[in-house]
Enzyme design. Sequence first.
Site, PDB file in Angstrom:
ATOM      1  CG  ASP A   1      -1.940   1.028   1.276  1.00  0.00           C
ATOM      2  OD1 ASP A   1      -2.934   0.864   0.533  1.00  0.00           O
ATOM      3  OD2 ASP A   1      -1.779   2.020   2.017  1.00  0.00           O
TER       4      ASP A   1
ATOM      5  CD  GLU B   1      -2.507   1.788  -3.442  1.00  0.00           C
ATOM      6  OE1 GLU B   1      -3.570   2.396  -3.626  1.00  0.00           O
ATOM      7  OE2 GLU B   1      -1.745   2.056  -2.486  1.00  0.00           O
TER       8      GLU B   1
END
Lengths: 677, 677
Positions: free
Chosen positions: A411, A440
């Site tokens: 993330d 990401e």
Amino acid sequence: MSKPITSGDDAPLSLDLSPTATGPFGFGRIPVAKVWPVIEAGAYPVKAVVGELFPIGAKVFREGHDAVNASVILTSPEGVETRVDMQPVGPPGLDAWQGWVRPDAEGAWTFRVEGWSDPWGTWHHNAEAKLAAGMDLELVCLEGRDLLERTAALADEAGDPVEASILRATAQLLIPQRKAPDLLEVANGAGLAEAMRTHGPRDLVTPTADFPLWVDRKRALFSSWYEFFPRSQGASRDEATGHWTSGTFDSSHERLEAAAAMGFDVIYLPPIHPIGNAFKKGKNNTLDATEDDPGSPWAIGSAEGGHDAIHPDLGDWAAFDRFVARAGELNVEVALDFALQASPDHPWVSSHPEWFTTRIDGTIAYAENPPKKYQDIYPINFDNDPVGIYHEVLRLFKVWMSHGVRIFRIDNPHTKPVEFWRWIIERLRETDPDVLFLAEAFTKPEMMAALGKVGFHQSYTYFTWRTTKFELTEYAVELANDMAAYYRPNFFVNTPDINPFHLQSGNPAIFGIRAILAATLSPTWGVYSGFEFFEHEVLAPGREEYLNSEKYEYRPRDYNAEPNLNLLFGTLNSIRRAHPALQQLRQLHFHHASHDGVIAYSKRDGDDVVIVICSLDPDNLVESDVWLDLGALGVTGADSVLLRDELTGASFTWGERNFVRLTPSTPAHILHVLTAP
Amino acid sequence: MSKPITSGDDAPLSLDLSPTATGPFGFGRIPVAKVWPVIEAGAYPVKAVVGELFPIGAKVFREGHDAVNASVILTSPEGVETRVDMQPVGPPGLDAWQGWVRPDAEGAWTFRVEGWSDPWGTWHHNAEAKLAAGMDLELVCLEGRDLLERTAALADEAGDPVEASILRATAQLLIPQRKAPDLLEVANGAGLAEAMRTHGPRDLVTPTADFPLWVDRKRALFSSWYEFFPRSQGASRDEATGHWTSGTFDSSHERLEAAAAMGFDVIYLPPIHPIGNAFKKGKNNTLDATEDDPGSPWAIGSAEGGHDAIHPDLGDWAAFDRFVARAGELNVEVALDFALQASPDHPWVSSHPEWFTTRIDGTIAYAENPPKKYQDIYPINFDNDPVGIYHEVLRLFKVWMSHGVRIFRIDNPHTKPVEFWRWIIERLRETDPDVLFLAEAFTKPEMMAALGKVGFHQSYTYFTWRTTKFELTEYAVELANDMAAYYRPNFFVNTPDINPFHLQSGNPAIFGIRAILAATLSPTWGVYSGFEFFEHEVLAPGREEYLNSEKYEYRPRDYNAEPNLNLLFGTLNSIRRAHPALQQLRQLHFHHASHDGVIAYSKRDGDDVVIVICSLDPDNLVESDVWLDLGALGVTGADSVLLRDELTGASFTWGERNFVRLTPSTPAHILHVLTAP
């Protein structure tokens, strides 16, 4: 060429003529420049997967008129060298050479380019010119014999006595008394050319530095991702009390099995850790959460534990292990979200306050992008105690790896130091080279690239915002060429964070079109569950966020509701498994379609060739001419090809110019090139 | 950031977080990528001359939201470091930074880029956002005071107590009880910004490798060349016998003086060595030379000596020394041709046959490009005895250097190994860094570039074949940008080898136009004598060779014959001397001219700005609008500029859009930007 060279024992003079006299990037005797792909001058390895075919290129040139030639030398992790011929490509004046390699094992490879003087090329060029002019027959024959006999000796050394004999016999055919055309016929023999290619001498061999090449397992490049929230699977609300009962790992087996049945091979779960209570988010990212709101899974950490703990609502370690084991039975991998940030309730806040930033007023800094504040999240400080935090994060990965997780979706990696990821990924390569990271990062191009360069195995992309033919073509060409050596795209059609504008109509056709594009343009694609039902309600006009986002609430769904794309997903993934062409990134070619609403491209791997013709218009029938570049399909000597539509089973014979009619309900052809008819 | 970092004496853990953890090109804590100009990853130094202003760029970026900043650190040959601020340039999303440097001494410099975390940038951004929103005033003030006081301490350390006092006083103005707009005014003060720029802290400073930068004397970049054959100056033919008497060094003084008077500062002489008799070339490159044909000066070597000897017809060493001395009095340098090849009569042929290629039939290989043969020239073999031939060539250069020659025009360098030139130039840089080499390579781009990269100080170019506005613009932009760090162009308008098609009409206007373009587009330009009289007779239609080429015969000329370009040459060279803008390569900007036959560009160095508007049509009057990009001229806050035409003395006031009328007799304006009126 040895180093240094001196002119004899009694001579005081010497030269350093090694190719590295000016460092690893200097020109040697035969200059080799602009080797590619090379990442940051070799600081980071070029990427490939086992069995991936890709080109290595360079500019190779030399002084004067003698012939130049070049090879790629590929060195395996065990140190075994393989030589691959390079060929000149493009306009001859630009001196570009290229060779195709296909590494066949995981690990740390290297490659280099060698430029060399080519006596065969020089002799053959001279022979052609002189014999055609009837000049210097004696000298041409003498030099030719000498070269062929020198080559015969090399063939002997290489353990090829048959070729050596043929070469020696051929040398005897170079008799100056023969007519020039007969001598030319000897010089131009295909067998001789092949023998010289294999055994011909290479003089003044000049190697570049060895550049690193890291070869991953194939799933790093080729995979199909399906994302769902375990807490939603089988979650239920007590209508009397309004209380929710969370879904669990055990109640998620059904979704896991369904995704596997649709051909997905990576199941990606958002964070499964305890969620903090401080500043917990309510429905639609509001600040007035109630006890029944589950909170955002990205607000990690509570009294029940941090990144190495499981949210008690989802089950215990045994349940998690059962889930991973069931995935294994289905030949599916579980990918975990790894979000390196903490809720104010995270155990680290008291145990390791040095891993956060303490403000001058004594408070711990929460995330902010002034004037916006994200008080439920404390970002990590990587500079107060790098040794401590780096090793702690490495430990966390190993916890999950020890429970069978070999893929992590990272993330927001662009909010952590690039250098930190470089260190983590290098450590994992040393002990667990099968572990894969998906970045990401939706941010500026240099950061996206840098994360790929330091080792992220896959990356999210701008695909979600590329919708026109021009945009898609430009971006796919960039990914398949300049970026391919360090950046492996994962084309997600949607994510919990992104409900893109083009899907907000809810028109099923655009969902199908985007799935077809993602699954065929990129070797890795992904879907966040809900897409298959055309979920599209938007938080507010002009936003790209979902209404009632699953990030903040339970979203149990009836996955068998009609209509849906379950069948299309299965078909696409099955076509992808059948076709190596769709499992690779680097060989992508766009063909001309006369209509701006129709995109046409082909992909190729060896003999496998697939053409995709896809409408970009979900609302209208479109008709277009499609002009096939037959050369790009590998078709030679034929002006038409036999095609099978893998979506419908229909067969076509297509030539250079072809007519297609696509509709919202049948928006694409995925055509397997069977053969020239 | 030190290396390695450990978490204390009792901790077994450690990290290698140095910027070079992944080699000199890896990212460190603050990533810096794509540093330019860098040649072959630093294998060869970037080029500049003393006082030359040029940009250094990089992509600099970081994780998260804190501010990033960057500097160039320039290190002089004595090891003195100078820090130069970089600024963001171009679209912010692309993370490009740039800083301008101007090295002020000859020799081996280095430069690096440092990326750093910028606490001032971070605080200022936050303060602007938060104060505008009336948020967190207390914290903003506390953090601001802390930062200013930290900076005051740095100012004290830097010996700037006044600034330190001001910073401390300013810190006291950050009182949370004040109104937000008043606090914003403090934060946005120009004096504060300047103080922070000078003394503000730089955190997490992350240097790249140090890249080499070689600084030459200014003539390497800025020079005006004039070429003539000494043997033609004062040569005479006995009409009775038909015998020629050669011109000499002494009879060449007049031409030397005339060239100096026209403002040329480099006089280039074709080879002055003994000429071989074997296969001597006659008039127009024929094979039937008579005793009265002088032969080609490039067929070097006879019984009278080789590359270290003077052709007896030209005079002796004393005469040569007189010629060089006279040049020195005129502030002109003598450049010698250096053609590394031998006539069959060259002394080396018997003394060092190993420096040539002996064919299998025992003969020495002459130059050939089959089926063409050049039997009057033996090429050198650099691989049989590299130690011997490399050192012999070095010795030859030193012979001529000891007689005052510090510039060499290297004939056909692309037919000798690139590595050989690298070695020679490196050796000369060690002992005689003022010696300059001009590469006479007309060949493929990679080789032209490689010769520049390994150290040739100047290079011939494709200018001679660039004639349209599109071609000239594209080529000049390439030279002034991507190539400028390693390739210094010398725009010759003609050479003894090249009588270009566009001059073959003999129309004086095109000769003037080409001289103006060469003298203003490139800081170095050159003329081969005869051009000023519009010599243009061609050997044969479709060829670019001169009829009755001076390469093969005596060509005495009447240099005062009218019409000629003597006056234009003098004017152009005088304008070039007056304008630093025309003495540099890197700051060139093209402006839009509506007519395709009119080209418009400006050059700039500091305050000096020159605009050139030139017709490309020697046959017709052309009228055009010219749109000035005032920003590119450095004009701000005005919509017109006062200009003086350096060719005519006329003055103009020009705005954005201007009308020009150019004719074959007045084909150009060379406009000095005096000031905004």
